[in-house]
Design an enzyme around this catalytic site. Structure first.
Site, PDB file in Angstrom:
ATOM      1  N   GLY A 135      70.490  47.317 -28.585  1.00  0.00           N
ATOM      2  CA  GLY A 135      69.158  47.795 -28.244  1.00  0.00           C
ATOM      3  C   GLY A 135      68.067  47.057 -29.010  1.00  0.00           C
ATOM      4  N   TYR A 162      66.687  60.078 -47.827  1.00  0.00           N
ATOM      5  CA  TYR A 162      65.949  59.164 -46.942  1.00  0.00           C
ATOM      6  C   TYR A 162      64.498  59.126 -47.417  1.00  0.00           C
ATOM      7  CZ  TYR A 162      64.515  57.468 -42.242  1.00  0.00           C
ATOM      8  OH  TYR A 162      64.031  56.758 -41.170  1.00  0.00           O
ATOM      9  N   SER A 201      66.678  56.792 -33.486  1.00  0.00           N
ATOM     10  CA  SER A 201      66.448  55.653 -32.600  1.00  0.00           C
ATOM     11  C   SER A 201      67.225  55.789 -31.290  1.00  0.00           C
ATOM     12  CB  SER A 201      66.925  54.375 -33.299  1.00  0.00           C
ATOM     13  OG  SER A 201      68.289  54.532 -33.685  1.00  0.00           O
ATOM     14  N   PHE A 202      67.778  56.970 -31.055  1.00  0.00           N
ATOM     15  CA  PHE A 202      68.680  57.249 -29.927  1.00  0.00           C
ATOM     16  C   PHE A 202      68.231  56.620 -28.605  1.00  0.00           C
ATOM     17  CE2 PHE A 202      69.547  60.329 -26.439  1.00  0.00           C
ATOM     18  CZ  PHE A 202      70.934  60.304 -26.443  1.00  0.00           C
TER      19      PHE A 202
HETATM   20  P1  FAD Z   1      70.969  45.952 -32.479  1.00  0.00           P
HETATM   21  O1  FAD Z   1      69.734  46.112 -33.258  1.00  0.00           O
HETATM   22  O2  FAD Z   1      70.864  45.302 -31.159  1.00  0.00           O
HETATM   23  O3  FAD Z   1      72.042  45.162 -33.345  1.00  0.00           O
HETATM   24  C1  FAD Z   1      72.348  45.556 -34.657  1.00  0.00           C
HETATM   25  C2  FAD Z   1      73.523  44.750 -35.179  1.00  0.00           C
HETATM   26  O4  FAD Z   1      74.699  45.077 -34.460  1.00  0.00           O
HETATM   27  C3  FAD Z   1      73.354  43.232 -35.006  1.00  0.00           C
HETATM   28  O5  FAD Z   1      74.004  42.598 -36.062  1.00  0.00           O
HETATM   29  C4  FAD Z   1      74.091  42.948 -33.713  1.00  0.00           C
HETATM   30  O6  FAD Z   1      74.548  41.626 -33.644  1.00  0.00           O
HETATM   31  C5  FAD Z   1      75.232  43.943 -33.791  1.00  0.00           C
HETATM   32  N1  FAD Z   1      75.697  44.388 -32.487  1.00  0.00           N
HETATM   33  C6  FAD Z   1      74.986  45.065 -31.537  1.00  0.00           C
HETATM   34  N2  FAD Z   1      75.770  45.307 -30.466  1.00  0.00           N
HETATM   35  C7  FAD Z   1      76.982  44.761 -30.741  1.00  0.00           C
HETATM   36  C8  FAD Z   1      78.195  44.654 -30.030  1.00  0.00           C
HETATM   37  N3  FAD Z   1      78.358  45.174 -28.806  1.00  0.00           N
HETATM   38  N4  FAD Z   1      79.243  43.997 -30.610  1.00  0.00           N
HETATM   39  C9  FAD Z   1      79.120  43.478 -31.846  1.00  0.00           C
HETATM   40  N5  FAD Z   1      77.990  43.554 -32.566  1.00  0.00           N
HETATM   41  C10 FAD Z   1      76.935  44.190 -32.028  1.00  0.00           C
HETATM   42  N6  FAD Z   1      70.055  54.289 -37.504  1.00  0.00           N
HETATM   43  C11 FAD Z   1      70.846  55.360 -37.692  1.00  0.00           C
HETATM   44  O7  FAD Z   1      72.027  55.200 -37.905  1.00  0.00           O
HETATM   45  N7  FAD Z   1      70.336  56.616 -37.668  1.00  0.00           N
HETATM   46  C12 FAD Z   1      69.038  56.860 -37.405  1.00  0.00           C
HETATM   47  O8  FAD Z   1      68.613  58.008 -37.360  1.00  0.00           O
HETATM   48  C13 FAD Z   1      68.188  55.739 -37.169  1.00  0.00           C
HETATM   49  N8  FAD Z   1      66.873  55.907 -36.913  1.00  0.00           N
HETATM   50  C14 FAD Z   1      66.091  54.822 -36.697  1.00  0.00           C
HETATM   51  C15 FAD Z   1      64.740  55.017 -36.417  1.00  0.00           C
HETATM   52  C16 FAD Z   1      63.917  53.922 -36.180  1.00  0.00           C
HETATM   53  C17 FAD Z   1      62.474  54.130 -35.912  1.00  0.00           C
HETATM   54  C18 FAD Z   1      64.443  52.621 -36.198  1.00  0.00           C
HETATM   55  C19 FAD Z   1      63.566  51.446 -35.936  1.00  0.00           C
HETATM   56  C20 FAD Z   1      65.776  52.416 -36.467  1.00  0.00           C
HETATM   57  C21 FAD Z   1      66.609  53.514 -36.734  1.00  0.00           C
HETATM   58  N9  FAD Z   1      67.955  53.352 -37.018  1.00  0.00           N
HETATM   59  C22 FAD Z   1      68.756  54.444 -37.227  1.00  0.00           C
HETATM   60  C23 FAD Z   1      68.517  51.992 -37.103  1.00  0.00           C
HETATM   61  C24 FAD Z   1      69.099  51.449 -35.784  1.00  0.00           C
HETATM   62  O9  FAD Z   1      68.663  52.182 -34.681  1.00  0.00           O
HETATM   63  C25 FAD Z   1      70.602  51.446 -35.862  1.00  0.00           C
HETATM   64  O10 FAD Z   1      70.972  50.469 -36.801  1.00  0.00           O
HETATM   65  C26 FAD Z   1      71.338  51.198 -34.538  1.00  0.00           C
HETATM   66  O11 FAD Z   1      72.681  51.512 -34.732  1.00  0.00           O
HETATM   67  C27 FAD Z   1      71.226  49.784 -34.013  1.00  0.00           C
HETATM   68  O12 FAD Z   1      71.737  49.766 -32.689  1.00  0.00           O
HETATM   69  P2  FAD Z   1      71.221  48.681 -31.630  1.00  0.00           P
HETATM   70  O13 FAD Z   1      71.985  48.888 -30.382  1.00  0.00           O
HETATM   71  O14 FAD Z   1      69.767  48.744 -31.522  1.00  0.00           O
HETATM   72  O15 FAD Z   1      71.716  47.356 -32.337  1.00  0.00           O
END
Ligand code: FAD
Length: 562
Positions: free
Chosen positions: A148, A484, A215-216
């Site tokens: 995402g 946090y 970030s769901f």
């Molecule tokens: P991306 O940002 O696209 O990727 C993250 C990493 O994972 C990168 O290294 C990427 O290469 C790798 N990756 C992604 N998909 C794959 C795949 N299919 N195979 C292998 N590697 C992969 N996190 C929480 O845990 N809890 C929260 O409550 C939370 N709240 C947030 C609130 C805000 C406002 C923000 C900005 C972020 C928050 N986060 C939270 C952080 C973030 O949302 C998490 O880290 C989330 O798990 C990232 O998922 P993504 O799909 O966006 O990954």
């Protein structure tokens, strides 16, 4: 397996806006929250009523470096994923360059791109992922999986001096729930599914995964696994590390398969190695997760405690007791003040009830500036939820807490996915608002809390800015919990230099006071400097050995974590 014809089209893959959180047209507003502007003025000295805004550049003004992917390579990838599914346009490459950390947002708004991906590919299924991986490794290109794009640990950006071609592999078309094993409570789900799509598909059959990070709305299953994410209801459903039972990971030469079993003694656990691997061990294409029947009741109750000490003691006692809540969370006094300031103006009976409550608390000798707001959630059948609440209430009363009903909890539950928009609101007005989080044993939590306030305070002094720190405890475990922290200040002349000073001070305070460098945001580039202090020199050596052996060419998201 699903084939290309069944997959989502690339044009339907959703991305966040390039300059900030979420979708265009949605943002944070303070006009209906009369206490917010005075609060911000007092906290960081920013006068919202003055209406000063910093200009955001138009996308056409950005100087986006040209793609370095040779035409023949893009053609080769297009041959695998189909025309229109391997793209090199500026917007696609910019959207896939960064996550959404404060550092990312500041740089992207300033048009700062040391390096962007050269080509973005959208495979339709695992077979196409495998072919893209083989072609990229054969060409000695770098592959960065993209879910995402919501991470805040610097987990996505290509290294500034990366001389090889960089492929951003977007999993967005792999967004289906493939199968539910109702007897076992397991669901096979494609890794690119974003939170709402995934839950909607599960909910249709009465199931939920129960993983709801803030970030769901804009993060994916694969991303959650790759960053060891944690959701709000982790007290009941577990962190993603507990939820994941099986995995399929595409690597050069084949697929790494972890079959879904409830537990196994085949250690060291390869499943655990993949969880948190941030793309370094390959591309996660499918995850088998444990799922639960959607609960009959899902309630979040609000409580006030006289101060953080009382509140933490209650949370600890709940964690050690027979009570099984889905959420335990307590804001410190600063964050409680912030929450009250972001509430909409109350009117009529509600306003009178609030005033009455505050007068009552004062009469009981509470200092309202030290008061802490807590949320405790319960999920399950009617009788279970009721019983759990009465057990928790008993502990709350023992620690002099006061229940204020479901209203604030319901509001918090509805609004939590909107909170991220506040960061863009502040950036638009020249101010930073960011977070750092840790976990520590119960015996060290108060020490970590004090150490971070102290370190952040000294950092604000160093940069000569009026700063604000606030915190909450969430995600309880038998032996400890997550703390946090949110910090904010108005930028001076060197936004990222000032940000670094504060962020580094907080991260250092975590390790010095006995916490980890991150409970649920991962390591990326952002937290890597403290990894050795967290897991020891030998720990880093083992991790480097793993990545070096599993990916000798350094093709998979190189230099993240270690
Ligand atoms: P991306 O940002 O696209 O990727 C993250 C990493 O994972 C990168 O290294 C990427 O290469 C790798 N990756 C992604 N998909 C794959 C795949 N299919 N195979 C292998 N590697 C992969 N996190 C929480 O845990 N809890 C929260 O409550 C939370 N709240 C947030 C609130 C805000 C406002 C923000 C900005 C972020 C928050 N986060 C939270 C952080 C973030 O949302 C998490 O880290 C989330 O798990 C990232 O998922 P993504 O799909 O966006 O990954």
């Amino acid at each position: 397996p699903l084939r290309r014809a069944d997959a989502v089209r690339t044009g339907d893959v959703k991305h966040m806006k390039w300059w900030g959180w979420g979708v265009e047209g949605v943002g944070f507003h303070h006009e209906d929250k009369p206490d917010f502007a005075p609060f911000v003025l007092k906290a960081v000295g920013l006068d919202l009523l003055a209406g000063k805004r910093t200009e955001r550049p138009d996308f056409s003004e950005l100087k986006v470096p040209a793609s370095r992917a040779p035409e023949t390579f893009v053609k080769l990838l297009s041959g695998i994923v189909g025309d229109g599914n391997a793209v090199v346009d500026d917007m696609s490459r910019v959207v896939h360059t960064y996550g959404k950390s404060l550092r990312d947002l500041v740089r992207i708004r300033a048009g700062e791109f040391a390096r962007t991906p050269d080509v973005v590919v959208y495979p339709a299924d695992e077979a196409e992922v495998q072919m893209v991986v083989e072609a990229a490794v054969e060409a000695d290109a770098v592959i960065i999986p993209f879910g995402g794009g919501s991470n805040i640990a610097g987990s996505l950006e290509p290294h500034a001096d990366e001389s090889r071609v960089v492929v951003s592999l977007d999993l967005g078309r792999l967004s289906r729930v493939l199968e539910i094993d109702a007897e076992s409570g397991l669901a096979r789900i494609q890794a690119g599914a974003l939170g709402p799509d995934l839950e909607a598909q599960l909910n249709r059959d009465g199931w939920t995964m129960g993983h709801f990070p803030d970030s769901f709305t804009h993060s994916s299953l694969g991303g959650w696994v790759a960053t060891r994410s944690s959701g709000m209801q982790s007290d009941k459903y577990g962190d993603i590390a507990d939820i994941v039972k099986g995995l399929r990971v595409v690597r050069a030469g084949g697929v790494l398969v972890i079959r879904a079993v409830p537990s196994a003694s085949t250690g060291p656990s390869v499943r655990e190695m993949v969880v948190g691997s941030e793309g370094r061990l390959g591309v996660i294409t499918e995850v088998t997760v444990q799922v639960h029947r959607c609960p009959e009741r899902r309630d979040i109750y609000a409580y006030f405690f006289k101060n953080l000490d009382h509140g933490l003691a209650a949370m600890q006692e709940i964690a050690e007791s027979d009570v099984s809540p889905s959420v335990t969370r307590i804001s410190d006094a600063h964050e409680t003040g912030f929450s009250l300031a972001t509430s909409k103006e109350s009117k009529g009976i509600q306003k009178m009830a609030q005033a009455g409550l505050m007068a009552y608390l004062k009469k009981r000798g509470w200092n309202l500036d030290e008061m802490c707001l807590s949320f405790i959630g319960f999920e399950g059948g009617e009788a279970h939820a009721k019983r759990q609440k009465s057990l928790a209430d008993r502990i709350v009363r023992k620690h002099h807490g006061i229940g204020v009903g479901k209203g604030p909890g319901a509001l918090y539950d509805q609004k939590k996915f909107d909170t991220p928009y506040i960061r863009d609101f502040l950036l638009d007005r020249g101010a930073a608002g960011d977070v750092s989080e840790t976990a520590g044993p119960w015996s060290k939590l108060r020490g970590i809390h004090a150490a971070v306030y102290d370190a952040a305070g000294r950092a604000y002094e160093k940069i000569g800015r009026k700063g604000w720190t606030m915190s909450h405890m969430s995600h309880s475990y038998h032996s400890g919990a997550c703390l946090y922290f949110t910090f904010a200040f108005v930028f001076g002349d060197d936004p990222l230099g000032e940000y670094d000073t504060v962020k580094r001070a907080i991260q250092q305070a975590f390790v010095d006071a006995g916490g980890t460098i991150s409970h649920h945001h991962g390591v990326g580039l952002e937290h890597a400097p403290w990894l050795e202090e967290d897991i020891s020199t030998q720990g880093v050596a083992v991790m480097s050995g793993l990545f070096g052996a599993a990916d000798p060419g350094g093709n998979f998201n190189p230099r993240k974590i270690v």
